[in-house]
Design an enzyme around this catalytic site. Structure first.
Site, PDB file in Angstrom:
ATOM      1  N   PRO A 372       0.818  -1.214   0.000  1.00  0.00           N
ATOM      2  CA  PRO A 372       0.000   0.000   0.000  1.00  0.00           C
ATOM      3  C   PRO A 372       0.858   1.274   0.000  1.00  0.00           C
ATOM      4  O   PRO A 372       2.059   1.184   0.278  1.00  0.00           O
ATOM      5  CB  PRO A 372      -0.794  -0.104   1.301  1.00  0.00           C
ATOM      6  CG  PRO A 372      -0.394  -1.357   1.966  1.00  0.00           C
ATOM      7  CD  PRO A 372       0.683  -2.010   1.200  1.00  0.00           C
ATOM      8  N   PRO A 373       0.251   2.412  -0.254  1.00  0.00           N
ATOM      9  CA  PRO A 373       1.020   3.654  -0.268  1.00  0.00           C
ATOM     10  C   PRO A 373       1.624   3.950   1.091  1.00  0.00           C
ATOM     11  O   PRO A 373       1.041   3.597   2.114  1.00  0.00           O
ATOM     12  CB  PRO A 373      -0.034   4.722  -0.595  1.00  0.00           C
ATOM     13  CG  PRO A 373      -1.213   4.011  -1.112  1.00  0.00           C
ATOM     14  CD  PRO A 373      -1.172   2.623  -0.571  1.00  0.00           C
ATOM     15  N   VAL A 375       4.331   2.802   2.589  1.00  0.00           N
ATOM     16  CA  VAL A 375       5.011   1.796   3.399  1.00  0.00           C
ATOM     17  C   VAL A 375       6.518   1.810   3.158  1.00  0.00           C
ATOM     18  O   VAL A 375       7.238   0.992   3.717  1.00  0.00           O
ATOM     19  CB  VAL A 375       4.472   0.368   3.145  1.00  0.00           C
ATOM     20  CG1 VAL A 375       3.069   0.245   3.686  1.00  0.00           C
ATOM     21  CG2 VAL A 375       4.534   0.024   1.681  1.00  0.00           C
ATOM     22  N   THR A 378       9.212   3.797  -2.130  1.00  0.00           N
ATOM     23  CA  THR A 378      10.078   4.791  -2.765  1.00  0.00           C
ATOM     24  C   THR A 378      11.336   5.013  -1.948  1.00  0.00           C
ATOM     25  O   THR A 378      12.438   5.099  -2.487  1.00  0.00           O
ATOM     26  CB  THR A 378       9.332   6.130  -2.860  1.00  0.00           C
ATOM     27  OG1 THR A 378       8.056   5.883  -3.395  1.00  0.00           O
ATOM     28  CG2 THR A 378      10.081   7.102  -3.730  1.00  0.00           C
ATOM     29  N   SER A 722     -13.897 -11.243  -1.269  1.00  0.00           N
ATOM     30  CA  SER A 722     -13.786 -11.615   0.132  1.00  0.00           C
ATOM     31  C   SER A 722     -14.898 -11.041   1.003  1.00  0.00           C
ATOM     32  O   SER A 722     -14.909 -11.245   2.209  1.00  0.00           O
ATOM     33  CB  SER A 722     -12.424 -11.207   0.684  1.00  0.00           C
ATOM     34  OG  SER A 722     -12.337  -9.810   0.704  1.00  0.00           O
ATOM     35  N   LYS A 765      -5.322  -6.778   6.380  1.00  0.00           N
ATOM     36  CA  LYS A 765      -6.653  -6.760   6.984  1.00  0.00           C
ATOM     37  C   LYS A 765      -6.551  -6.793   8.500  1.00  0.00           C
ATOM     38  O   LYS A 765      -7.282  -6.099   9.214  1.00  0.00           O
ATOM     39  CB  LYS A 765      -7.471  -7.937   6.469  1.00  0.00           C
ATOM     40  CG  LYS A 765      -7.865  -7.745   5.004  1.00  0.00           C
ATOM     41  CD  LYS A 765      -8.549  -8.971   4.464  1.00  0.00           C
ATOM     42  CE  LYS A 765      -9.001  -8.723   3.021  1.00  0.00           C
ATOM     43  NZ  LYS A 765      -9.581  -9.921   2.430  1.00  0.00           N
TER      44      LYS A 765
HETATM   45  P1  ADP Z   1       5.598   4.506  -0.865  1.00  0.00           P
HETATM   46  O1  ADP Z   1       6.602   4.742  -1.907  1.00  0.00           O
HETATM   47  O2  ADP Z   1       5.498   3.067  -0.472  1.00  0.00           O
HETATM   48  O3  ADP Z   1       4.274   5.090  -1.106  1.00  0.00           O
HETATM   49  P2  ADP Z   1       7.255   6.229   0.750  1.00  0.00           P
HETATM   50  O4  ADP Z   1       8.566   5.600   0.490  1.00  0.00           O
HETATM   51  O5  ADP Z   1       6.939   7.494   0.072  1.00  0.00           O
HETATM   52  O6  ADP Z   1       6.107   5.194   0.495  1.00  0.00           O
HETATM   53  O7  ADP Z   1       7.097   6.398   2.321  1.00  0.00           O
HETATM   54  C1  ADP Z   1       6.330   7.400   2.962  1.00  0.00           C
HETATM   55  C2  ADP Z   1       7.106   7.991   4.107  1.00  0.00           C
HETATM   56  O8  ADP Z   1       7.312   7.072   5.130  1.00  0.00           O
HETATM   57  C3  ADP Z   1       8.481   8.457   3.684  1.00  0.00           C
HETATM   58  O9  ADP Z   1       8.776   9.633   4.369  1.00  0.00           O
HETATM   59  C4  ADP Z   1       9.371   7.320   4.149  1.00  0.00           C
HETATM   60  O10 ADP Z   1      10.659   7.789   4.416  1.00  0.00           O
HETATM   61  C5  ADP Z   1       8.675   6.870   5.412  1.00  0.00           C
HETATM   62  N1  ADP Z   1       8.887   5.455   5.680  1.00  0.00           N
HETATM   63  C6  ADP Z   1       8.197   4.418   5.179  1.00  0.00           C
HETATM   64  N2  ADP Z   1       8.635   3.238   5.687  1.00  0.00           N
HETATM   65  C7  ADP Z   1       9.624   3.546   6.528  1.00  0.00           C
HETATM   66  C8  ADP Z   1      10.472   2.757   7.377  1.00  0.00           C
HETATM   67  N3  ADP Z   1      10.370   1.429   7.439  1.00  0.00           N
HETATM   68  N4  ADP Z   1      11.397   3.410   8.093  1.00  0.00           N
HETATM   69  C9  ADP Z   1      11.491   4.746   8.049  1.00  0.00           C
HETATM   70  N5  ADP Z   1      10.721   5.540   7.302  1.00  0.00           N
HETATM   71  C10 ADP Z   1       9.788   4.959   6.546  1.00  0.00           C
END
Ligand code: ADP
Length: 803
Positions: A372-373, A375, A378, A722, A765
């Site tokens: 999901p977004p 996490v 990126t 589901s 979930k």
């Molecule tokens: P995605 O690309 O999956 O949508 P992002 O990489 O943009 O998510 O993450 C959103 C924010 O959460 C960013 O600021 C990222 O640095 C932070 N973040 C996500 N997971 C972690 C983690 N495991 N540890 C530290 N920061 C995290």
């Protein structure tokens, strides 16, 4: 030195006997012909003393052209031996001290030696009297030549040659061919060398021919010029006129030795291409476009198309690559420093990097982060780039429906662009960046074409060393790019892509994990982004927890980070103004639960809590969406009708079928129940009769009612199998008029016989259920393996029933 024209209309002086020695006036840009009166400006260094000397005596000077006006050499060699003896008619001193004279040429003369050079040149001269015309030319022929020359002169004046009518009059009056030739030559504005060559022709017929030839050439130029200007006035539109003017300007610039802008620009393109190691076929394409640019009209649409495409072509990194700098220990450290938790994920990334370090040209699979977004997909990509010392770019494929977005448009119209891959490389500045392809699950096809084929080519190591972008028109080598893909969901990814990818799943974080990440990463990051320090603002655990539970409902951290940023921004205002909101002096701000609520306003998720009371016909399901797990309420009612099923709440195809299956199951189930299980108000006399006869239930019930199933939050499309068990539960609740426990959430596909089939996204979930305060969760027993993989904290917090 000499100025325009010359005037032969003055009375011809009786030629005095020429002295043997005369002061010499060196001429830099014109010669003076016999009988012609010319104004000359006098060279202040070399001419003034000579003029003064002449004026002090018989006013006679020897006028001799300099061989090389650029070099200041005062010797006989610097002067043409054949010149003209002349008489200074008048002297004019200019206000700025310069001197001008009016001289009349008298007779050709030869300078044989110099007796002095300083302060002025003085030399021995021999007079060259006019020679008789070539006897082989008949007088008739000569007459014809003279008339021709006069006619041509007249024609030149007609075409705008700046010659006065007086001179035309004199030319008509002169019969002597030699003199006529001299007069015309002195009015043709010849350059020094040509004029000198005419002067040296002492034989009159030869001179006449030569001058006639020069006059004809002048006529040609005049005619062309006339044509151009006539066209410019009558029919040529503004832009073409401007083109001519520009051409002239360019010619003038070139003449003046100014840098030619276009050639400078072109040289610029070539140089950039060299610096960037452009491959041969691209250089060839560039040269082709440069040739077209040189030929095309500067203001035309074509030029701007060519310029844009040359800019793109030369601005790409081509042979530029960053040096890989991979040290596994350091890579591990970077991954650990920048990401909390994610042990499994980091392990797989480290393995991936290890393989690359052992075999740099590996054609291994492409990593694909699915989750999901928010996490961390990126940010993991960025960390990989950092561990390798490579640049990083992202491209979102979500909503890309057109092949041209990947491969570019052909350069036939203004505004055409290369595809996004090439744009990404330009942005990266190197040919081996880490290139993140976001939302590969949302890459779709429609009537505009299918971008997947192009995308497959990009990702295929067999093909991508010569990727063709329509706009560039030449192949680009993508084989050094490290592609990483991301997706929210696995299912929609096309199988052809899956074949090439190594999937790494990231499902989301528990509240505890989120708090830890916030403490270590999000808070320091946002504090810094808003110019704050730990002295200005600290978050307590209670404060962070409040933000997570009251203001966000998500698997990832985006919303959380956004809310933290909102608090930081508010604080930044106070810090910038150096006083607190209530006007008191600034003290470090502790954001605890109360303070968070005050800053962020009413809780965003309180409304849902309100809805979640025990109710008849309302069951809580668990959905797996692109945003992670989510709670999904399902409502069901029976209304009088004719046995129809109504479904609302933007349910997708799969979910509609699921609803039908659930309904069929419930009908079967109801028929098997003792009648008193059903709600009394639903029973009818027919049922009562059936009951008396010992039958249970009555299908008639459904024939007399319509079933309406609704999933609230109607604006959000929902789909997936589901929800079957949840729909069935809501229906049974209505039939029995018994409320469903609001703290129970369920998930599972249902068959017509009531079997429960396994589902995906169990961890998402479970996280969503936990976050929403659900205590009991019902899951298909066939998901046993996924259950084992749930984090222990989750398993402990939820009472999980298998069905
Ligand atoms: P995605 O690309 O999956 O949508 P992002 O990489 O943009 O998510 O993450 C959103 C924010 O959460 C960013 O600021 C990222 O640095 C932070 N973040 C996500 N997971 C972690 C983690 N495991 N540890 C530290 N920061 C995290």
């Amino acid at each position: 030195m000499a100025e325009k024209g010359g005037d032969a209309s003055a009375p011809v002086l009786e030629l005095p006997a020429l002295p043997d020695v005369l002061p010499v006036l060196p001429l830099s840009d014109a010669v003076v012909f016999p009988f012609v009166i010319v104004p000359l400006s006098v060279d202040p260094e070399r001419g003034v003393a000579a003029v003064e000397k002449a004026l002090a005596g018989d006013r006679l000077v020897m006028l001799a052209a300099r061989r090389n006006p650029q070099v200041d050499e005062r010797s006989l060699d610097d002067l043409e031996p054949i010149g003209t003896a002349g008489s200074i008619m008048r002297l004019l001193k200019m206000p700025d001290g310069r001197m001008r004279i009016l001289v009349q040429g008298l007779v050709r003369a030869e300078l044989t030696s110099l007796s002095q050079v300083d302060p002025f040149a003085r030399g021995r001269v021999r007079r060259l009297d006019p020679t008789p015309p070539d006897p082989s030319v008949s007088p008739l022929e000569l007459e014809a030549m003279v008339r021709n020359l006069r006619d041509n002169l007249e024609a030149a004046v007609g075409l705008g040659k700046g010659i006065s009518n007086d001179i035309l009059g004199v030319a008509v009056a002169i019969d002597d061919p030699g003199r006529l030739a001299d007069l015309v030559a002195s009015n043709l504005e010849l350059d020094l060398k040509t004029a000198q060559s005419v002067l040296e022709l002492t034989e009159p017929v030869a001179r006449l021919r030569r001058v006639d030839e020069l006059l004809r050439r002048e006529l040609d130029v005049l005619r062309t010029q006339h044509l151009i200007s006539a066209q410019a006035q009558d029919e040529i539109d503004g832009s073409q006129r401007e083109y001519f003017l520009r051409q002239q300007l360019r010619a003038i610039r070139r003449e003046l030795g100014d840098e030619d802008e276009l050639s400078e620009e072109i040289e610029g393109y070539r140089q950039t291409a060299r610096e960037r190691g452009m491959p041969d076929d691209a250089v060839e394409e560039m040269e082709k476009q440069i040739r077209r640019l040189e030929r095309s009209h500067p203001e035309s649409g074509e030029t701007s198309i060519l310029r844009a495409s040359l800019d793109w072509l030369t601005d790409l990194p081509w042979g530029l690559c960053s040096e890989d700098d991979l040290d596994l220990a350091r890579a591990r450290r970077i991954l650990d420093e920048e990401h909390h938790g994610l042990k499994q994920v980091k392990k797989r990334i480290t393995e991936f990097l290890a393989v690359r370090s052992l075999k740099p040209d590996t054609r291994g699979p492409i990593l694909c982060f699915v989750g999901p977004p928010g996490v961390g997909k990126t940010s993991l990509g960025r960390s990989i780039a950092r561990t390798l010392g490579r640049n990083f770019v992202r491209l979102s494929l979500g909503g890309v429906r057109d092949e041209a977005e990947i491969r570019g448009h052909r350069r036939t119209y203004v505004g055409a662009l290369p595809g996004r891959i090439v744009q990404g490389l330009q942005q990266a500045g190197t040919s081996n960046p880490v290139f993140m392809l976001d939302e590969i699950d949302k890459l779709g096809a429609d009537h505009r074409g299918d971008p997947s084929a192009a995308m497959l080519e990009v990702l295929d190591p067999e093909q991508n060393s010569s990727f063709r972008d329509h706009y560039l028109g030449v192949a680009y080598d993508l084989s050094k790019v490290l592609f990483i893909a991301t997706a929210n969901l696995l299912d929609p990814i096309q199988p052809a892509f899956l074949d090439r990818m190594e999937i790494i799943g990231l499902s989301g974080y528990t509240v505890e994990e989120k708090l830890a990440i916030a403490r270590r990463h999000l808070v320091p990051k946002q504090r810094e982004a808003n110019g704050l320090s730990a002295d200005d603002l600290i978050f307590t655990d209670g404060g962070l927890r409040k933000i997570v539970t009251g203001y966000t409902r998500e698997a990832g951290l985006r919303g959380f980070e956004r809310e933290i940023a909102a608090v930081c921004r508010q604080r930044a205002v106070a810090v910038a103004e150096r006083r607190d909101d209530d006007g008191s002096p600034l003290r470090p701000l502790r954001v605890d639960a109360r303070r968070a609520a005050r800053v962020l306003g009413p809780e965003k998720h309180a409304l849902e809590e309100l809805l979640a009371t025990h109710r008849v016909g309302v069951a809580t399901g668990l959905a797996w969406t692109a945003a992670g797990g989510d709670l999904m309420r399902i409502e069901a009612v029976l209304v009088p009708g004719r046995g129809r099923l109504r479904l609302t709440g933007r349910l997708g195809e799969v979910m509609r079928e699921s609803a039908q299956a659930a309904l069929s199951f419930v009908r079967g189930w109801a028929a098997r129940q003792p009648a008193d299980v059903l709600a009394p108000e639903l029973r009818t006399s027919a049922e009562d009769a059936a009951q008396r006869e010992g039958r249970v239930g009555d299908d008639d019930l459904f024939a007399r009612h319509d079933v309406h199933i609704h999933a609230p939050a109607g604006a959000i499309p929902k789909d997936g199998p589901s929800a079957g068990i949840t729909i069935a539960t809501a229906l049974v609740s209505v039939l029995c008029n018994r409320p469903v426990d609001r703290e129970v959430a369920m998930t599972g596909e249902i068959t017509l016989r009531g079997d429960i089939l396994p589902i995906g996204g169990l961890k998402e979930k479970a996280l969503a259920a936990r976050a929403a305060g659900i205590r009991t969760m019902i899951v298909p027993k066939l998901n046993a393996r996924d259950l084992e993989e749930l984090p222990r904290t989750l398993r402990r917090a939820l009472d999980i029933h298998r069905l």
